[in-house]
Scaffold this active site. Structure first.
Site, PDB file in Angstrom:
ATOM      1  N   LYS A  22       0.838  -1.214   0.000  1.00 55.48           N
ATOM      2  CA  LYS A  22       0.000   0.000   0.000  1.00 55.48           C
ATOM      3  C   LYS A  22       0.873   1.265   0.000  1.00 55.48           C
ATOM      4  CE  LYS A  22      -1.620   1.681   4.061  1.00 55.48           C
ATOM      5  NZ  LYS A  22      -1.344   3.112   4.286  1.00 55.48           N
ATOM      6  N   ASN A  23       1.876   1.276   0.872  1.00 53.45           N
ATOM      7  CA  ASN A  23       2.666   2.498   1.038  1.00 53.45           C
ATOM      8  C   ASN A  23       3.593   2.774  -0.137  1.00 53.45           C
ATOM      9  OD1 ASN A  23       1.386   3.004   3.371  1.00 53.45           O
ATOM     10  ND2 ASN A  23       3.111   2.559   4.741  1.00 53.45           N
ATOM     11  N   CYS A 119      -4.127  13.133  13.010  1.00 56.60           N
ATOM     12  CA  CYS A 119      -4.839  11.866  12.841  1.00 56.60           C
ATOM     13  C   CYS A 119      -4.716  11.097  14.143  1.00 56.60           C
ATOM     14  CB  CYS A 119      -4.316  11.073  11.666  1.00 56.60           C
ATOM     15  SG  CYS A 119      -2.780  10.245  11.971  1.00 56.60           S
ATOM     16  N   ARG A 124       1.228  14.715  13.124  1.00 56.35           N
ATOM     17  CA  ARG A 124       1.707  14.528  11.756  1.00 56.35           C
ATOM     18  C   ARG A 124       1.715  15.803  10.911  1.00 56.35           C
ATOM     19  NH1 ARG A 124      -0.496   8.703   9.777  1.00 56.35           N
ATOM     20  NH2 ARG A 124       1.400   8.729   8.557  1.00 56.35           N
ATOM     21  N   ASP A 315       5.105   0.620  12.097  1.00 54.72           N
ATOM     22  CA  ASP A 315       3.905  -0.032  11.558  1.00 54.72           C
ATOM     23  C   ASP A 315       3.773  -1.493  11.977  1.00 54.72           C
ATOM     24  OD1 ASP A 315       3.189   2.317  10.373  1.00 54.72           O
ATOM     25  OD2 ASP A 315       3.625   1.710   8.316  1.00 54.72           O
ATOM     26  N   ARG A 407      -8.446  -0.509   5.078  1.00 51.14           N
ATOM     27  CA  ARG A 407      -7.681   0.552   4.417  1.00 51.14           C
ATOM     28  C   ARG A 407      -6.340   0.022   3.920  1.00 51.14           C
ATOM     29  NH1 ARG A 407      -6.589   5.701   7.788  1.00 51.14           N
ATOM     30  NH2 ARG A 407      -5.442   6.030   5.873  1.00 51.14           N
TER      31      ARG A 407
HETATM   32  C1  UD1 Z   1       4.786   6.870   6.422  1.00 50.82           C
HETATM   33  C2  UD1 Z   1       3.856   5.687   6.297  1.00 50.82           C
HETATM   34  C3  UD1 Z   1       3.371   5.214   7.654  1.00 50.82           C
HETATM   35  C4  UD1 Z   1       4.558   4.963   8.574  1.00 50.82           C
HETATM   36  C5  UD1 Z   1       5.489   6.174   8.602  1.00 50.82           C
HETATM   37  C6  UD1 Z   1       6.754   5.905   9.393  1.00 50.82           C
HETATM   38  C7  UD1 Z   1       2.766   6.011   4.188  1.00 50.82           C
HETATM   39  C8  UD1 Z   1       1.517   6.348   3.451  1.00 50.82           C
HETATM   40  N1  UD1 Z   1       2.703   6.072   5.503  1.00 50.82           N
HETATM   41  O1  UD1 Z   1       4.014   7.941   6.995  1.00 50.82           O
HETATM   42  O2  UD1 Z   1       2.625   4.013   7.476  1.00 50.82           O
HETATM   43  O3  UD1 Z   1       4.078   4.695   9.875  1.00 50.82           O
HETATM   44  O4  UD1 Z   1       5.875   6.527   7.263  1.00 50.82           O
HETATM   45  O5  UD1 Z   1       7.426   4.799   8.922  1.00 50.82           O
HETATM   46  O6  UD1 Z   1       3.767   5.673   3.607  1.00 50.82           O
HETATM   47  N2  UD1 Z   1       6.998  14.688  10.619  1.00 50.82           N
HETATM   48  C9  UD1 Z   1       7.125  16.042  10.876  1.00 50.82           C
HETATM   49  N3  UD1 Z   1       7.072  16.928   9.832  1.00 50.82           N
HETATM   50  C10 UD1 Z   1       6.903  16.507   8.542  1.00 50.82           C
HETATM   51  C11 UD1 Z   1       6.768  15.120   8.277  1.00 50.82           C
HETATM   52  C12 UD1 Z   1       6.829  14.242   9.333  1.00 50.82           C
HETATM   53  O7  UD1 Z   1       7.274  16.448  12.027  1.00 50.82           O
HETATM   54  O8  UD1 Z   1       6.868  17.355   7.634  1.00 50.82           O
HETATM   55  C13 UD1 Z   1       7.004  13.718  11.747  1.00 50.82           C
HETATM   56  C14 UD1 Z   1       5.644  13.025  11.888  1.00 50.82           C
HETATM   57  O9  UD1 Z   1       4.758  13.796  12.661  1.00 50.82           O
HETATM   58  C15 UD1 Z   1       6.006  11.735  12.559  1.00 50.82           C
HETATM   59  C16 UD1 Z   1       7.403  11.444  11.990  1.00 50.82           C
HETATM   60  O10 UD1 Z   1       7.888  12.671  11.457  1.00 50.82           O
HETATM   61  O11 UD1 Z   1       6.086  11.895  13.942  1.00 50.82           O
HETATM   62  C17 UD1 Z   1       7.406  10.391  10.912  1.00 50.82           C
HETATM   63  O12 UD1 Z   1       6.616  10.792   9.839  1.00 50.82           O
HETATM   64  P1  UD1 Z   1       6.906  10.336   8.345  1.00 50.82           P
HETATM   65  O13 UD1 Z   1       8.163   9.524   8.300  1.00 50.82           O
HETATM   66  O14 UD1 Z   1       6.806  11.515   7.467  1.00 50.82           O
HETATM   67  O15 UD1 Z   1       5.683   9.356   8.072  1.00 50.82           O
HETATM   68  P2  UD1 Z   1       4.582   9.424   6.947  1.00 50.82           P
HETATM   69  O16 UD1 Z   1       5.227   9.655   5.622  1.00 50.82           O
HETATM   70  O17 UD1 Z   1       3.485  10.325   7.379  1.00 50.82           O
END
Ligand code: UD1
Length: 441
Positions: A22-23, A119, A124, A315, A407
């Site tokens: 999915k990701n 969420c 996030r 995850d 999902r």
């Molecule tokens: C992706 C995955 C999710 C997984 C996560 C971490 C998808 C669709 N989702 O989510 O399943 O759990 O990676 O492996 O691929 N953060 C910030 N600022 C930003 C972006 C992120 O502070 O601009 C923080 C987030 O709040 C979180 C952490 O960084 O605490 C990790 O987020 P991130 O690695 O970006 O995860 P996602 O891409 O949202």
């Protein structure tokens, strides 16, 4: 709303193939916005999140075909993008929708995308996505809950991420492909899904991308989508879902069963496999799968810290906790990625688990037995944990709000039933009418 009725304590056996990740698929769908040629994606999983992304692309004018056919191959034609907009209604149901921002901006020179908001598992934010795009020349304004981005031509830049965010790395990778000159992303996320996206982008554009899967990614941008290579069509299949694979492997370890999980690269869940082996699980690896063997000895308690890849994946944290609930001794899990990712704990407690939360850590005291109960799914991976607990609980469990699990897991009830689990999917109404008398045969 559907629910699952699970009769616990069934042994599993046989083989199961995981779906495409999915990701990975979600990012490839977003990146298809950059492609003026027809894109064919094979083995696209039938998941709610994928449907949401396809609906989003359609709303912008992308032509999507094949979604409801049996062979799971879809084609996308993004030769015309009518509306570079992602509305709040669309983005609020799936945070990954934010990944359309960079391709829309690169392709249409402007984009309006709703801020995703918080969420269930944490706040996030998307500040790292936006800061990186600004460094590449984008003008960004936040108004009325929307990101308004403009840029005539993205420029290559040196970007150092303060945290290896998966989403920010993907946003910047997609932007960099269409930028003028070289972009380097330092402290980039190293998740295998990023490598998959890089393969896709390379194939689509002909652009030179180096270092994906390492902390420094270098991209020699080509300056715009019209410069992409001359392929007439593009065929691609995303990698196997490593998180789904880990979930099945943990299910087998928990139920002391022997199963083979196929269709993924075991190196992608190295830290999960190493932790399971350290606990005493017997695993045999192949190039495209893992066989779980029945373990003879008692499993050992463990300490786990979630971390960016190649560390232990957040995850898989909830599923691992479900397993540790039944392992003698005291285990501890510390969650370092998301601030609120223990929502499965009260539900596992309803099934007899002994867990204490201390800040970002959960201390798990293994119990001999968990018991079937009525529980509620709160997010995707939390739901998987409840399902695993129900598989080895004494008696019947009722798992509500399984739309969370739908999902991200394609037909998990059918896949587990194929291995011998006793799971029935029912609507609330059917369950009410059955008065709790479920025939699992
Ligand atoms: C992706 C995955 C999710 C997984 C996560 C971490 C998808 C669709 N989702 O989510 O399943 O759990 O990676 O492996 O691929 N953060 C910030 N600022 C930003 C972006 C992120 O502070 O601009 C923080 C987030 O709040 C979180 C952490 O960084 O605490 C990790 O987020 P991130 O690695 O970006 O995860 P996602 O891409 O949202």
């Amino acid at each position: 709303m559907d629910l699952f009725i699970v009769k616990g304590k069934q042994k599993l056996s046989g083989e199961v193939k995981v779906s495409s990740a999915k990701n990975s698929v979600l990012k490839i769908l977003a990146a298809s916005l950059l492609c003026q040629k027809k894109v064919f994606l094979k083995e696209v999983p039938q998941l709610q999140d994928v449907k949401t992304m396809l609906d989003l692309l359609r709303s912008m004018g992308v032509l999507v075909h094949g979604e409801s056919t049996d062979n799971n191959e879809i084609s996308l034609d993004a030769s015309i993008i009518e509306k570079p907009v992602a509305s709040y209604e669309q983005v609020k149901t799936m945070r990954a929708s934010i990944l359309v921002l960079a391709p829309l901006l690169a392709r249409c020179k402007r984009a309006k995308v709703s801020l995703p908001g918080g969420c269930a598992i944490g706040a996030r934010p998307i500040d790292l996505h936006l800061k990186g795009l600004k460094k590449m020349g984008a003008k960004i304004q936040l108004r009325g809950g929307y990101v308004y981005a403009r840029c005539e031509q993205l420029q290559g830049a040196k970007i150092i991420l303060p945290f290896p965010s998966v989403g920010a790395t993907e946003t910047l990778l997609m932007a960099a492909v269409c930028a003028v000159g070289e972009t380097t992303i330092e402290n980039a996320a190293r998740e295998p899904e990023i490598e998959d996206l890089a393969h896709f982008l390379r194939k689509m554009s002909g652009v030179k991308i180096q270092g994906e899967g390492t902390p420094i990614i270098r991209i020699q941008g080509c300056g715009g989508v019209s410069e992409f290579n001359e392929l007439k069509t593009l065929h691609f299949q995303a990698m196997g879902d490593r998180i789904e694979a880990a979930t099945f492997i943990i299910a087998a370890v928990m139920t002391q069963s022997e199963i083979t999980v196929k269709g993924f690269n075991p190196h992608h869940i190295r830290s999960v496999l190493d932790n399971l082996t350290q606990m005493g699980a017997k695993l045999e690896e192949f190039t495209d799968g893992v066989k779980v063997k029945v373990q003879q000895d008692q499993l050992q308690a463990l300490q786990i810290d979630t971390a960016p890849y190649p560390g232990f994946p957040t995850d898989v944290q909830a599923q691992m906790m479900a397993l540790l609930c039944l392992v003698p001794g005291s285990s501890m899990i510390t969650e370092h990625i998301f601030e609120n990712r223990f929502m499965h704990v009260p539900e596992l407690q309803r099934m007899g688990a002994e867990i204490t939360i201390r800040g970002s850590s959960a201390v798990i005291k293994g119990v001999e037995q968990m018991y079937g109960a009525q529980v509620m799914c709160t997010d995707l991976r939390a739901s998987a944990a409840l399902l695993l607990a129900a598989l080895c609980a004494e008696g019947q469990s009722v798992i509500r709000r399984v739309y969370h699990i739908d999902r991200g897991y394609q037909q998990i009830d059918q896949k587990l039933s194929g291995l011998g689990a006793k799971i029935k999917r029912m609507s609330q109404q059917q369950f009410k009418e059955s008065e709790g008398e479920i025939d699992h045969e």
